[in-house]
Design a protein around this motif. Structure first.
Motif, mmCIF file in Angstrom:
data_model
loop_
_atom_site.group_PDB
_atom_site.id
_atom_site.type_symbol
_atom_site.label_atom_id
_atom_site.label_comp_id
_atom_site.label_asym_id
_atom_site.label_seq_id
_atom_site.Cartn_x
_atom_site.Cartn_y
_atom_site.Cartn_z
ATOM 1 N N HIS A 220 0.861 -1.193 0.000
ATOM 2 C CA HIS A 220 0.000 0.000 0.000
ATOM 3 C C HIS A 220 0.896 1.241 0.000
ATOM 4 O O HIS A 220 0.845 2.066 0.902
ATOM 5 C CB HIS A 220 -0.906 0.009 1.234
ATOM 6 N N ASP A 221 1.756 1.341 -1.023
ATOM 7 C CA ASP A 221 2.714 2.440 -1.019
ATOM 8 C C ASP A 221 2.263 3.646 -1.841
ATOM 9 O O ASP A 221 2.967 4.640 -1.890
ATOM 10 C CB ASP A 221 4.068 1.941 -1.551
ATOM 11 N N ARG A 222 1.116 3.559 -2.483
ATOM 12 C CA ARG A 222 0.679 4.686 -3.294
ATOM 13 C C ARG A 222 0.066 5.798 -2.454
ATOM 14 O O ARG A 222 0.175 6.960 -2.774
ATOM 15 C CB ARG A 222 -0.331 4.209 -4.351
ATOM 16 N N LYS A 223 -0.594 5.438 -1.416
ATOM 17 C CA LYS A 223 -1.166 6.428 -0.520
ATOM 18 C C LYS A 223 -1.318 5.822 0.859
ATOM 19 O O LYS A 223 -1.235 4.612 1.033
ATOM 20 C CB LYS A 223 -2.525 6.912 -1.023
ATOM 21 N N GLN A 224 -1.513 6.649 1.828
ATOM 22 C CA GLN A 224 -1.643 6.172 3.199
ATOM 23 C C GLN A 224 -3.077 5.711 3.426
ATOM 24 O O GLN A 224 -3.986 6.514 3.585
ATOM 25 C CB GLN A 224 -1.251 7.278 4.181
ATOM 26 N N GLU A 225 -3.255 4.390 3.428
ATOM 27 C CA GLU A 225 -4.590 3.812 3.530
ATOM 28 C C GLU A 225 -4.861 3.280 4.925
ATOM 29 O O GLU A 225 -3.961 2.759 5.587
ATOM 30 C CB GLU A 225 -4.753 2.661 2.524
ATOM 31 N N TRP A 226 -6.101 3.414 5.347
ATOM 32 C CA TRP A 226 -6.585 2.741 6.552
ATOM 33 C C TRP A 226 -7.102 1.374 6.139
ATOM 34 O O TRP A 226 -7.741 1.225 5.100
ATOM 35 C CB TRP A 226 -7.698 3.550 7.203
ATOM 36 N N LEU A 227 -6.827 0.361 6.962
ATOM 37 C CA LEU A 227 -7.274 -0.994 6.689
ATOM 38 C C LEU A 227 -8.257 -1.440 7.774
ATOM 39 O O LEU A 227 -8.158 -1.002 8.930
ATOM 40 C CB LEU A 227 -6.088 -1.954 6.638
ATOM 41 N N SER A 228 -9.176 -2.311 7.408
ATOM 42 C CA SER A 228 -10.152 -2.818 8.368
ATOM 43 C C SER A 228 -9.476 -3.512 9.541
ATOM 44 O O SER A 228 -9.906 -3.392 10.690
ATOM 45 C CB SER A 228 -11.125 -3.780 7.675
ATOM 46 N N ILE A 229 -8.381 -4.244 9.269
ATOM 47 C CA ILE A 229 -7.694 -4.961 10.344
ATOM 48 C C ILE A 229 -7.079 -3.989 11.342
ATOM 49 O O ILE A 229 -7.015 -4.262 12.538
ATOM 50 C CB ILE A 229 -6.620 -5.900 9.750
ATOM 51 N N THR A 230 -6.652 -2.820 10.864
ATOM 52 C CA THR A 230 -6.110 -1.798 11.764
ATOM 53 C C THR A 230 -7.196 -1.250 12.671
ATOM 54 O O THR A 230 -7.003 -1.080 13.883
ATOM 55 C CB THR A 230 -5.481 -0.662 10.954
ATOM 56 N N LEU A 231 -8.356 -0.983 12.094
ATOM 57 C CA LEU A 231 -9.478 -0.465 12.891
ATOM 58 C C LEU A 231 -9.934 -1.495 13.922
ATOM 59 O O LEU A 231 -10.254 -1.148 15.064
ATOM 60 C CB LEU A 231 -10.638 -0.094 11.972
ATOM 61 N N ARG A 232 -9.974 -2.762 13.537
ATOM 62 C CA ARG A 232 -10.373 -3.812 14.474
ATOM 63 C C ARG A 232 -9.388 -3.879 15.643
ATOM 64 O O ARG A 232 -9.791 -4.048 16.787
ATOM 65 C CB ARG A 232 -10.442 -5.163 13.768
ATOM 66 N N ARG A 233 -8.096 -3.762 15.345
ATOM 67 C CA ARG A 233 -7.091 -3.814 16.400
ATOM 68 C C ARG A 233 -7.283 -2.657 17.384
ATOM 69 O O ARG A 233 -7.173 -2.820 18.603
ATOM 70 C CB ARG A 233 -5.693 -3.761 15.786
ATOM 71 N N ILE A 234 -7.578 -1.474 16.861
ATOM 72 C CA ILE A 234 -7.788 -0.309 17.727
ATOM 73 C C ILE A 234 -9.065 -0.472 18.540
ATOM 74 O O ILE A 234 -9.087 -0.235 19.755
ATOM 75 C CB ILE A 234 -7.841 0.974 16.876
ATOM 76 N N ALA A 235 -10.146 -0.881 17.880
ATOM 77 C CA ALA A 235 -11.452 -0.934 18.539
ATOM 78 C C ALA A 235 -11.574 -2.069 19.547
ATOM 79 O O ALA A 235 -12.540 -2.102 20.317
ATOM 80 C CB ALA A 235 -12.564 -1.051 17.497
ATOM 81 N N THR A 236 -10.636 -3.008 19.565
ATOM 82 C CA THR A 236 -10.692 -4.112 20.528
ATOM 83 C C THR A 236 -9.540 -4.072 21.530
ATOM 84 O O THR A 236 -9.440 -4.963 22.369
ATOM 85 C CB THR A 236 -10.665 -5.469 19.806
ATOM 86 N N SER A 237 -8.694 -3.058 21.441
ATOM 87 C CA SER A 237 -7.534 -2.994 22.338
ATOM 88 C C SER A 237 -7.938 -2.415 23.697
ATOM 89 O O SER A 237 -8.498 -1.312 23.770
ATOM 90 C CB SER A 237 -6.433 -2.127 21.729
ATOM 91 N N PRO A 238 -7.642 -3.117 24.799
ATOM 92 C CA PRO A 238 -7.959 -2.590 26.131
ATOM 93 C C PRO A 238 -7.136 -1.360 26.495
ATOM 94 O O PRO A 238 -7.445 -0.676 27.468
ATOM 95 C CB PRO A 238 -7.642 -3.765 27.061
ATOM 96 N N THR A 239 -6.105 -1.064 25.726
ATOM 97 C CA THR A 239 -5.270 0.115 25.988
ATOM 98 C C THR A 239 -6.115 1.373 26.043
ATOM 99 O O THR A 239 -5.898 2.256 26.894
ATOM 100 C CB THR A 239 -4.199 0.257 24.892
ATOM 101 N N TYR A 240 -7.099 1.489 25.144
ATOM 102 C CA TYR A 240 -7.858 2.739 25.020
ATOM 103 C C TYR A 240 -8.887 2.914 26.132
ATOM 104 O O TYR A 240 -9.446 3.990 26.283
ATOM 105 C CB TYR A 240 -8.513 2.798 23.641
ATOM 106 N N ALA A 241 -9.133 1.862 26.894
ATOM 107 C CA ALA A 241 -9.974 1.978 28.094
ATOM 108 C C ALA A 241 -9.111 2.036 29.341
ATOM 109 O O ALA A 241 -9.616 1.889 30.453
ATOM 110 C CB ALA A 241 -10.939 0.801 28.172
#
Length: 487
Positions: A220-241
């Protein structure tokens, strides 16, 4: 003599000299002795038995093959630990050198492994190297447990935060929300709780040119893309709570500021880990009420039920049927319109009973009580594990005992977490105070996704095979359909 040089440096650069320095010193040694360097093997990786697979070395087989090839007379390493930190590997190397007459030189001294005194000396050095590796691992684990007990940050900097360090000592002072990234994290959680798909959120963030957590990869070197797997990792990480973990298990509160409330994190995890959650765009099961929900009820000779999900099939363009995809489950196929109507009637009857119970003030599914009980059990298990981690960090509990405790508690904590997540899933029961069940079901505002989710929560549907003489009939034989309420 023909010299084989092996130079290795651990991922921990503070452990010793670089491979270039090791090779240079071994070459200088060979030049002083008049030896010819015939091959050099270098790598970066740990030789310790405690190394993770991603950080372990990979060229040990090459070294073993080179020693056994007969093409070298002496193996040169900077020190004994550069060859190995494991007694098993040392024994393998010692036996190969003995068998093929290869000397081993390190730390300025040459050893003949056919000589008992040299075997003893190198064996003692190997034992000391393994002991040093074990002590280092124990110190690291003790430090990790201490940080877990104190709720201190550990590992890579999570997206949404930044870290402040003492300008003089470089010591970590605190982990605080990042002014630019923290609002993005909060938006992700809010949209997940609102029912947005990860794919849609990722596309929106990419279109708005919001910088993702990691730089673009080659893929993914053409542009800085967000991926679904990245969002899942953030939304399930206990760090943010602001929850601290130890070996993947939540053990207590962290000392940094949460970006989302604990309840929002728990609900986001419940939504994203729900087995019923659709994971593919355009999934055909979303167009038919019972596809993937109804189950095959065919039994084998010993009475075991097939239990496979029924899929929707088109019968020569005339009408749809539900059938089992497994071979041998003949006669299970049933007309889709008739089964849909039958299950609809059962569901509406249950909803009417629920509405009557609400009106009488006696409706109680025990959901809130069950959730409270599950949460209490989970908190107790986490508190027990945190107590053992505290004892281990203080040196009052051995690592072996802690490992045994973790092996017992970790699966129980995982089960308790699944129970809580199941009970935190959004309830799909419609509001029956304004409309009756049939009006809600048939309303254009009620889509197929809502109906399917309601069916999943209310009932289980099992279809048994028809008799041989009844295969292919369009009518519904309700005697072979079981619709069992989950209440």
């Amino acid at each position: 003599m023909r010299a084989l040089i092996y130079a290795r440096v651990s991922l921990d650069q503070a452990e010793g000299r670089s491979v270039v320095e090791q090779e240079t010193e071994c070459r200088a040694w060979a030049a002083r002795e008049g030896w010819t360097v015939t091959r050099v093997i270098t790598e970066t990786g740990s030789a310790s038995r405690y190394a993770r697979s991603t950080g372990a070395r990979t060229r040990w087989p090459d070294l073993v093959a080179a020693v056994a090839s007969g093409e070298h007379d002496i193996l040169l390493t900077w020190e004994a630990s550069r060859a190995t930190r494991q007694l098993g590997e040392y024994a393998q190397l010692r036996n190969l050198c003995d068998l093929h007459g290869v000397l081993w030189g390190y730390s300025g001294r040459t050893y003949d492994l056919r000589n008992p005194s040299d075997r003893f000396a190198t064996g003692l050095d190997a034992l000391m190297s393994e002991d040093a590796s074990a002590r280092t691992s124990e110190r690291v684990q003790r430090a990790v447990r201490a940080r877990a007990r104190e709720g201190r940050p550990h590992g890579k900097l999570p997206y949404g935060y930044r870290r402040e360090y003492d300008p003089t000592t470089g010591r970590l002072l605190q982990q605080v929300p990042d002014e630019d990234q923290a609002p993005v994290v909060r938006e992700i959680y809010a949209r997940v709780l609102a029912g947005d798909s990860l794919y849609g959120i990722a596309n929106d963030l990419t279109a708005r040119q919001v910088t993702p957590p990691r730089p673009p990869t080659k893929r993914h070197d053409r542009k800085q893309e967000w991926l679904s797997i990245t969002l899942r990792r953030i939304a399930t990480s206990p760090t943010y709570a602001a929850r601290r973990t130890h070996r993947g298990v939540v053990v207590g509160d962290a000392d940094w500021e949460p970006l989302v409330p604990l309840e929002d994190w728990e609900r986001a995890v419940a939504i994203l880990t729900d087995p019923a959650r659709a994971t593919r765009t355009g999934d055909s099961t979303s167009r038919h009420l019972l596809a993937g929900i109804a189950r095959c009820g065919k039994t084998d000779e010993v009475g075991a039920q097939c239990g496979a999900e029924l899929r929707h099939l088109r019968n020569r363009g005339r009408w749809g049927t539900y059938g089992c995809a497994r071979q041998g489950c003949y006669g299970v196929a049933i007309a889709a319109p008739h089964l849909d109507a039958f299950v609809r009637d059962v569901v509406l009857t249950l909803l009417e009973q629920h509405r009557d119970a609400l009106a009488a003030g006696v409706a109680d599914t025990g959901h809130d009580t069950e959730l409270h009980t599950a949460r209490t059990q989970l908190q107790d298990l986490r508190a027990r594990l945190a107590g053992f981690v505290t004892e281990a960090g203080a040196g009052r509990l051995s690592p072996a005992t802690l490992s045994a405790v973790e092996a017992d508690l970790a699966p129980r904590i995982a089960t308790a977490e699944r129970d809580v997540r199941r009970l935190l899933l959004p309830r799909t029961l419609p509001d029956l105070t304004e409309a009756d069940p049939a009006t809600w079901w048939d309303s254009p505002c009620t889509d197929i996704v809502a109906r399917r989710q309601l069916v999943r929560e209310l009932v289980t549907v099992t279809v048994r095979p028809a008799g041989r003489g009844n295969w292919g009939k369009r009518g519904l034989d309700d005697t072979r359909v079981d619709v069992t309420p989950r209440w």
